[in-house]
Enzyme design. Structure first.
Site, mmCIF file in Angstrom:
data_model
loop_
_atom_site.group_PDB
_atom_site.id
_atom_site.type_symbol
_atom_site.label_atom_id
_atom_site.label_comp_id
_atom_site.label_asym_id
_atom_site.label_seq_id
_atom_site.Cartn_x
_atom_site.Cartn_y
_atom_site.Cartn_z
ATOM 1 N N PRO A 27 0.848 -1.203 0.000
ATOM 2 C CA PRO A 27 0.000 0.000 0.000
ATOM 3 C C PRO A 27 0.874 1.240 0.000
ATOM 4 O O PRO A 27 1.838 1.319 0.750
ATOM 5 C CB PRO A 27 -0.776 -0.123 1.319
ATOM 6 C CG PRO A 27 0.049 -1.025 2.195
ATOM 7 C CD PRO A 27 0.783 -1.943 1.262
ATOM 8 N N MET A 28 0.555 2.199 -0.873
ATOM 9 C CA MET A 28 1.331 3.442 -0.917
ATOM 10 C C MET A 28 0.394 4.613 -1.175
ATOM 11 O O MET A 28 -0.236 4.694 -2.242
ATOM 12 C CB MET A 28 2.398 3.375 -2.017
ATOM 13 C CG MET A 28 3.591 2.509 -1.647
ATOM 14 S SD MET A 28 4.816 2.479 -2.965
ATOM 15 C CE MET A 28 3.960 1.531 -4.193
ATOM 16 N N GLN A 75 -6.999 -0.595 4.146
ATOM 17 C CA GLN A 75 -6.068 -0.342 5.252
ATOM 18 C C GLN A 75 -6.529 0.856 6.087
ATOM 19 O O GLN A 75 -6.824 1.921 5.543
ATOM 20 C CB GLN A 75 -4.658 -0.062 4.744
ATOM 21 C CG GLN A 75 -3.690 0.039 5.913
ATOM 22 C CD GLN A 75 -2.296 0.467 5.515
ATOM 23 O OE1 GLN A 75 -2.091 1.590 5.077
ATOM 24 N NE2 GLN A 75 -1.331 -0.426 5.671
ATOM 25 N N CYS A 129 3.256 3.702 9.178
ATOM 26 C CA CYS A 129 3.453 5.013 8.538
ATOM 27 C C CYS A 129 4.350 5.880 9.417
ATOM 28 O O CYS A 129 4.076 6.070 10.603
ATOM 29 C CB CYS A 129 2.117 5.704 8.278
ATOM 30 S SG CYS A 129 2.349 7.275 7.425
ATOM 31 N N LYS A 146 0.238 -4.378 9.344
ATOM 32 C CA LYS A 146 1.481 -4.049 8.628
ATOM 33 C C LYS A 146 2.296 -3.145 9.546
ATOM 34 O O LYS A 146 1.831 -2.079 9.941
ATOM 35 C CB LYS A 146 1.183 -3.351 7.310
ATOM 36 C CG LYS A 146 2.446 -3.003 6.515
ATOM 37 C CD LYS A 146 2.117 -2.671 5.079
ATOM 38 C CE LYS A 146 3.342 -2.250 4.295
ATOM 39 N NZ LYS A 146 3.762 -0.865 4.603
ATOM 40 N N ASN A 152 8.874 -7.133 3.636
ATOM 41 C CA ASN A 152 8.803 -5.900 2.854
ATOM 42 C C ASN A 152 10.027 -5.022 3.128
ATOM 43 O O ASN A 152 10.496 -4.940 4.253
ATOM 44 C CB ASN A 152 7.502 -5.152 3.224
ATOM 45 C CG ASN A 152 7.442 -3.745 2.652
ATOM 46 O OD1 ASN A 152 7.344 -2.777 3.399
ATOM 47 N ND2 ASN A 152 7.506 -3.621 1.346
ATOM 48 N N ASP A 192 12.873 -2.713 0.267
ATOM 49 C CA ASP A 192 14.007 -2.752 -0.663
ATOM 50 C C ASP A 192 14.015 -3.945 -1.601
ATOM 51 O O ASP A 192 15.093 -4.411 -1.992
ATOM 52 C CB ASP A 192 15.339 -2.708 0.093
ATOM 53 C CG ASP A 192 15.591 -1.344 0.706
ATOM 54 O OD1 ASP A 192 14.857 -0.392 0.377
ATOM 55 O OD2 ASP A 192 16.528 -1.239 1.520
ATOM 56 N N GLY A 252 6.983 -2.127 -2.919
ATOM 57 C CA GLY A 252 6.433 -0.779 -2.952
ATOM 58 C C GLY A 252 7.028 0.055 -4.062
ATOM 59 O O GLY A 252 6.624 -0.017 -5.228
ATOM 60 N N ARG A 253 8.060 0.827 -3.717
ATOM 61 C CA ARG A 253 8.564 1.847 -4.641
ATOM 62 C C ARG A 253 9.004 1.286 -5.987
ATOM 63 O O ARG A 253 8.782 1.920 -7.021
ATOM 64 C CB ARG A 253 9.690 2.632 -3.965
ATOM 65 C CG ARG A 253 9.169 3.506 -2.834
ATOM 66 C CD ARG A 253 10.271 3.937 -1.911
ATOM 67 N NE ARG A 253 10.889 2.778 -1.260
ATOM 68 C CZ ARG A 253 11.964 2.824 -0.512
ATOM 69 N NH1 ARG A 253 12.580 3.964 -0.334
ATOM 70 N NH2 ARG A 253 12.442 1.733 0.058
HETATM 71 C C1 LIG Z 1 4.898 7.233 -1.272
HETATM 72 C C2 LIG Z 1 4.702 6.140 -0.250
HETATM 73 C C3 LIG Z 1 3.465 6.011 0.374
HETATM 74 C C4 LIG Z 1 3.259 4.992 1.317
HETATM 75 N N1 LIG Z 1 2.014 4.848 1.884
HETATM 76 C C5 LIG Z 1 1.775 3.774 2.694
HETATM 77 C C6 LIG Z 1 0.463 3.501 3.171
HETATM 78 O O1 LIG Z 1 -0.530 4.186 2.846
HETATM 79 N N2 LIG Z 1 0.313 2.432 4.010
HETATM 80 C C7 LIG Z 1 1.371 1.635 4.368
HETATM 81 O O2 LIG Z 1 1.185 0.675 5.115
HETATM 82 N N3 LIG Z 1 2.615 1.871 3.922
HETATM 83 C C8 LIG Z 1 2.832 2.907 3.081
HETATM 84 N N4 LIG Z 1 4.091 3.088 2.567
HETATM 85 C C9 LIG Z 1 5.167 2.126 2.892
HETATM 86 C C10 LIG Z 1 5.218 0.980 1.850
HETATM 87 O O3 LIG Z 1 4.055 0.188 1.894
HETATM 88 C C11 LIG Z 1 6.438 0.078 2.089
HETATM 89 O O4 LIG Z 1 6.338 -0.444 3.383
HETATM 90 C C12 LIG Z 1 7.754 0.817 1.954
HETATM 91 O O5 LIG Z 1 7.763 1.646 0.798
HETATM 92 C C13 LIG Z 1 8.934 -0.160 1.879
HETATM 93 O O6 LIG Z 1 8.818 -0.997 0.753
HETATM 94 P P1 LIG Z 1 9.700 -0.722 -0.590
HETATM 95 O O7 LIG Z 1 11.135 -0.663 -0.159
HETATM 96 O O8 LIG Z 1 9.388 -1.896 -1.479
HETATM 97 O O9 LIG Z 1 9.235 0.567 -1.150
HETATM 98 C C14 LIG Z 1 4.321 4.112 1.649
HETATM 99 C C15 LIG Z 1 5.555 4.264 1.015
HETATM 100 C C16 LIG Z 1 5.757 5.240 0.072
HETATM 101 C C17 LIG Z 1 7.098 5.355 -0.614
#
Ligand SMILES: Cc1cc2nc3c(=O)[nH]c(=O)nc-3n(C[C@H](O)[C@H](O)[C@H](O)COP(=O)(O)O)c2cc1C
Length: 335
Positions: A22-23, A76, A107, A146, A207, A209, A231-232
């Site tokens: 979720p992002m 969420q 968050c 999460k 989760n 990187d 995520g990213r």
């Molecule tokens: C722009 C952005 C928005 C995010 N919004 C949420 C969110 O709404 N809920 C959540 O549980 N995590 C949120 N996250 C965290 C991601 O779900 C994830 O845990 C985090 O980016 C690490 O994973 P990655 O390295 O694959 O990006 C957000 C991350 C980013 C970069």
């Protein structure tokens, strides 16, 4: 013979081990749909701040929109008030019929964790207990968590809090291998994901990187986790959910998907125009090294029709065929 599900969330079978994380501002209905079509095993909404949901009559319902084909679909929730969260969860279940409720304990935005929501909950086990107890009582669907490793290096409490949420009804824990203090800067640590997997008797999702299919494979192998949230890296490569790295994706596929996504985002939120699409377009075009003026024109165009025209021109010049048959049929209407 049909394939065994990778794991279950409560009694919901989950087919596949890669899941879009979720992002906020990225995992909207259009992008989630694309990733589901490409193989993401289930969907999680952007966080729903139940402080706003409970108090604003005109709460942005678009954040709760999803297609039936997206199921299993998790909503969420984020809050620092267990009663308000549980009441909102019940209303959301009644109105939007999600399959799963997920609780945000990760968050790290100051405005969120400063008031004790998101990763701020990890400093307050009583609140965590109440949130899970009350939300699981309020809804009939499985509830998941999460979280991060903890608030800082001296308070890695993900094991005790995971055990606490499971005791209070959680059916899955997703662990982001960073603390609040790490925000997104330090590399994510995966060893704690393995540690948690060995301790819990519900599925664990790892989760942090995962930037390539090799990373995803390595996280699964090294930690034994049941699934991997990405995520990213998904922003530039939603094909990762089909176990494909960006270099393996043809210009034609990128063109057709980007075209669908822009049209779908405009259909869904016409009032926001092309703006929210630009961040994806920039990421999709990055590997092609376009001349600066061409890229600038694409990323500053504000009329959907003109942008589609510019995209056609660019992708044609890169070798795509504008009228070729669809490689993936993304079309499905909203409920
Ligand atoms: C722009 C952005 C928005 C995010 N919004 C949420 C969110 O709404 N809920 C959540 O549980 N995590 C949120 N996250 C965290 C991601 O779900 C994830 O845990 C985090 O980016 C690490 O994973 P990655 O390295 O694959 O990006 C957000 C991350 C980013 C970069």
């Amino acid at each position: 013979m049909s394939k065994q599900p990778a794991f279950y969330i409560g009694d919901i079978p989950i087919d596949g081990q890669l899941i879009l994380a979720p992002m906020d501002g990225l995992s909207d209905a259009s992008f989630r749909w694309i990733t589901r079509k490409l193989g993401s095993a289930y969907s999680v909404s952007e966080f729903i701040n139940t402080l706003d949901y409970a108090n604003q009559k005109s709460y942005e319902k678009k954040r709760l929109l999803y297609r039936d084909g997206e199921r299993p679909f998790a909503v969420q929730l984020l809050d620092n008030d267990a009663v308000r969260m549980a009441e909102s969860a019940a209303r959301i279940e009644e109105e939007f019929h999600p399959d799963i409720i997920d609780i945000n304990m990760g968050c790290s935005a100051k405005s969120v964790c400063g008031r004790g929501a998101g990763v701020g909950t990890m400093r307050d086990p009583q609140l965590v207990r109440d949130m899970f107890r009350l939300v699981t009582q309020a809804v009939s669907v499985p509830v998941t968590a999460k979280m991060r490793l903890g608030w800082d290096e001296v308070s890695h409490n993900f094991i005790e809090l995971s055990e606490l949420v499971v005791e209070n009804g959680a059916k899955l824990v997703a662990l982001h291998g960073r603390t609040q203090k790490n925000s997104f800067n330090k590399p994510a640590r995966w060893a704690p994901i393995g540690e948690l997997k060995r301790r819990l008797n519900v599925p664990v999702i790892g989760n942090g990187d995962v930037n390539s299919t090799a990373d995803a494979k390595r996280m699964l192998e090294e930690t034994g986790c049941d699934g991997v949230m990405i995520g990213r890296a998904a922003k530039a490569n939603p094909w990762i959910f089909s176990w494909r790295d960006r270099g393996e994706v043809s210009v034609q596929e990128v063109y057709q998907m980007a075209h669908f996504q822009l049209e779908d985002m405009i259909r869904l939120q016409p009032e926001r125009g092309v703006m929210p699409f630009r961040k994806y377009l920039k990421a999709y075009l990055d590997p092609y090294d376009l001349p600066r003026p061409e890229l600038k024109a694409l990323l500053t165009s504000s009329d959907p029709e003109s942008l589609l025209g510019l995209m056609d021109k660019t992708f044609l010049s890169l070798g795509a065929e504008v009228d070729a048959p669809e490689i993936i049929d993304y079309s499905e209407i909203y409920r």
